[in-house]
Design an enzyme around this catalytic site. Sequence first.
Site, PDB file in Angstrom:
ATOM      1  N   GLN A   1       0.829  -1.209   0.000  1.00  0.00           N
ATOM      2  CA  GLN A   1       0.000   0.000   0.000  1.00  0.00           C
ATOM      3  C   GLN A   1       0.859   1.254   0.000  1.00  0.00           C
ATOM      4  OE1 GLN A   1      -2.928   0.020   3.122  1.00  0.00           O
ATOM      5  NE2 GLN A   1      -3.513   2.146   2.778  1.00  0.00           N
TER       6      GLN A   1
ATOM      7  N   CYS B   1      -6.763   0.717   1.798  1.00  0.00           N
ATOM      8  CA  CYS B   1      -6.568  -0.634   2.336  1.00  0.00           C
ATOM      9  C   CYS B   1      -7.816  -1.482   2.138  1.00  0.00           C
ATOM     10  CB  CYS B   1      -6.196  -0.568   3.806  1.00  0.00           C
ATOM     11  SG  CYS B   1      -7.430   0.265   4.857  1.00  0.00           S
TER      12      CYS B   1
ATOM     13  N   HIS C   1      -8.306  -0.154  10.122  1.00  0.00           N
ATOM     14  CA  HIS C   1      -7.571  -0.699   8.977  1.00  0.00           C
ATOM     15  C   HIS C   1      -8.255  -1.973   8.488  1.00  0.00           C
ATOM     16  CE1 HIS C   1      -4.113  -0.998   6.398  1.00  0.00           C
ATOM     17  NE2 HIS C   1      -3.602  -2.058   6.980  1.00  0.00           N
TER      18      HIS C   1
ATOM     19  N   ASN D   1      -1.723  -8.031   6.009  1.00  0.00           N
ATOM     20  CA  ASN D   1      -1.813  -6.575   6.060  1.00  0.00           C
ATOM     21  C   ASN D   1      -1.468  -5.993   4.694  1.00  0.00           C
ATOM     22  OD1 ASN D   1      -1.505  -3.824   6.534  1.00  0.00           O
ATOM     23  ND2 ASN D   1      -0.244  -4.073   8.359  1.00  0.00           N
TER      24      ASN D   1
ATOM     25  N   TRP E   1      -0.343  -3.287   3.864  1.00  0.00           N
ATOM     26  CA  TRP E   1       0.898  -2.522   3.858  1.00  0.00           C
ATOM     27  C   TRP E   1       2.054  -3.345   3.302  1.00  0.00           C
ATOM     28  CZ3 TRP E   1       1.235   0.222   9.327  1.00  0.00           C
ATOM     29  CH2 TRP E   1       0.236   1.200   9.400  1.00  0.00           C
TER      30      TRP E   1
END
Length: 660
Positions: free
Chosen positions: A90, A96, A251, A275, A277
Amino acid sequence: MLAPSSAPGATGSLQKVKKLNSQDFRELRALCLSQGLLFEDATFPAHSSSIGARLLPQEELWQIQWRRPTELQRNPHLIMDGVSRFDIMQGEIGDCWMLAALGSLTLRKQFLENVLPKDQGFQEDYAGIFHFRFWQYGEWVDVVIDDRLPTINGRFLFVHPRTSNEFWPSLLEKAYAKLRGSYQNLNGGYLSDALVDLTGGVQVQFSLRDPPPDLEEILKAADRSGCLMGCSTPGQARRNIELRNGIVQGHAYTITGAVKIPYRNGWKHIIRIWNPWGHGEWKGPWSDNSRQWDRVEPKYRDALLRNKDDGEFWMSCENFQKQFSWLYICNSTPAFLDFGDEHCSAWSLTSYTNLWSPDLPRRRSHSSSAGAASTNPQYFFKVLDHDPNTYNVAISLMQKHAEDERNLKIGFFITKENSRVLKQIFFRTRDVTSYLTLSPGTYAVVPAAAEEQEFQFLLRIFIKNQDYNETPNSLTSPGLPMDVPRENQDSSYKALFLKYANQDSTIDALQLQQLLNEVILKDEMTSLGGRFSFDSCRSILALMDLNSNGRLTLQEFGNLWRCLTKYMDIFSREDRNRSGFLDVAELKSAIQAAGLASDARLLRLLALRYGDAGGRLGFSDFVCCMLRLDTLSHAFQNLAKGGSQILMTAMEWLTLVMYT
């Protein structure tokens, strides 16, 4: 009434996608190649308007440079070594919710291929143009983009790939931003919306503050049945507050697995989460370096544990409920509602688009909302039977509006046979979905809004197929073989059906052809005699089509599957020289093994009709021959009622033989 969104040939289906802004990918690419130019998309230009005025500070907007992958890397690729969630990292935008859905999509090939077409890349016919597909309000939409990506000082502003020269995540994100109007419109959203946009499916949400008692079984069943899954944490979105335990507040995450493993003297339910990220993981029990893994048998630990800072981690089901607030599950039909059930149910779908207006005349009503009392349209459906322990109806109402407009508070009322309102549900979300257990009867759905503002909507009504356990009563119904089919083939036919079925949970001749050639002909012996042709599949479908509508339901496919496994066993036994063909003598033995009658003249005609030049039948021809022989034999027995003659009109005879 709309046809189901995946109906072959319909505009908006995967076979005939709707083109956003009327842009045709192949025509535009061919034009660019003929002129030696790289595509520049005037409908989503390399300009701050495509970013959005409020996403970044003004000084950063002025610094943006739009660069093509060929300018950033020497040897760019669209995809390298397959598509994986670990390709995604990300960027500086709060999407997200979309990336968590995308991470789940990478695990489900049957959905991924719909979104990410294969006819593009940087190696052949490169012209700076790419396209991706998304489902929007009942239609699949093809979104064309150029490959100019926003950067500042050589770094990606938004999604960037873990491997520097792999660009499918960045380009797909750009296409989704174009679909929604700008990158700014990706900055915050609903994971449930993205799951539906990437599948055309229907989703269910579970609050983890009041979780269902069988949450562990729900997760495992959803994972086994190929659902997309995600979850979200409580807290304010886009603030990126990371707790000491590694969990980010507000998130969205992807659920990538759910298993039960032996632990100490019992069993432990653990959940794998990723995740978007691409880094940042849970630090508590069952995390990568936790001591719990020391007490797990090596074969399980080696298979499950991936000790890398890649954003993916395991946690117990108990901690999952404590750390996360919502669980989202999505699939093409609500078959995931059969949690804990061994069989996969088929569901029918009816779709409607219309406009709800507060200005239509009102009539008296005992309901609490003026919307239900207006003369806005009602949509009727019928429930024939039900199991009080399972859901049998799912209703999804989706509002359609411009991306910069807020969601209205929408919902619907459900009434039974003009009686009082049985249920009402309203939420301020794009998609309001409810799952119900309804007794037999006729029901009406009344869409409505809680506010005095009109809205365009898509209403989808899913009903669990109600002919699953019914006994067919048809002249052309083949006798059901009593043999116990081979376990490794029959145990999964329901899941196989759902994999190839339309969204209305039926299979047409083209899908049947694909299924038979990809599944049945995996066996070397059955493949030697040639593939199933489209015409032979139309004939097979007609023989099994009890409703004479050109499609197979799950029940009808189950009848066909039992016949196929029976014929495969017979073919294997009678093909003693393993040639992949049956000669006339072997065909005679096969017919006898199936419990059917024949004589020399009939055998000669069957060899002429279904055999090759030498009178031999490969497996696909053998199946067509046996199904027709079996069906017509049983039809005769039903009509003759134990005798040796039947009396029929010409039209009855033609109806029997011409379609089958």
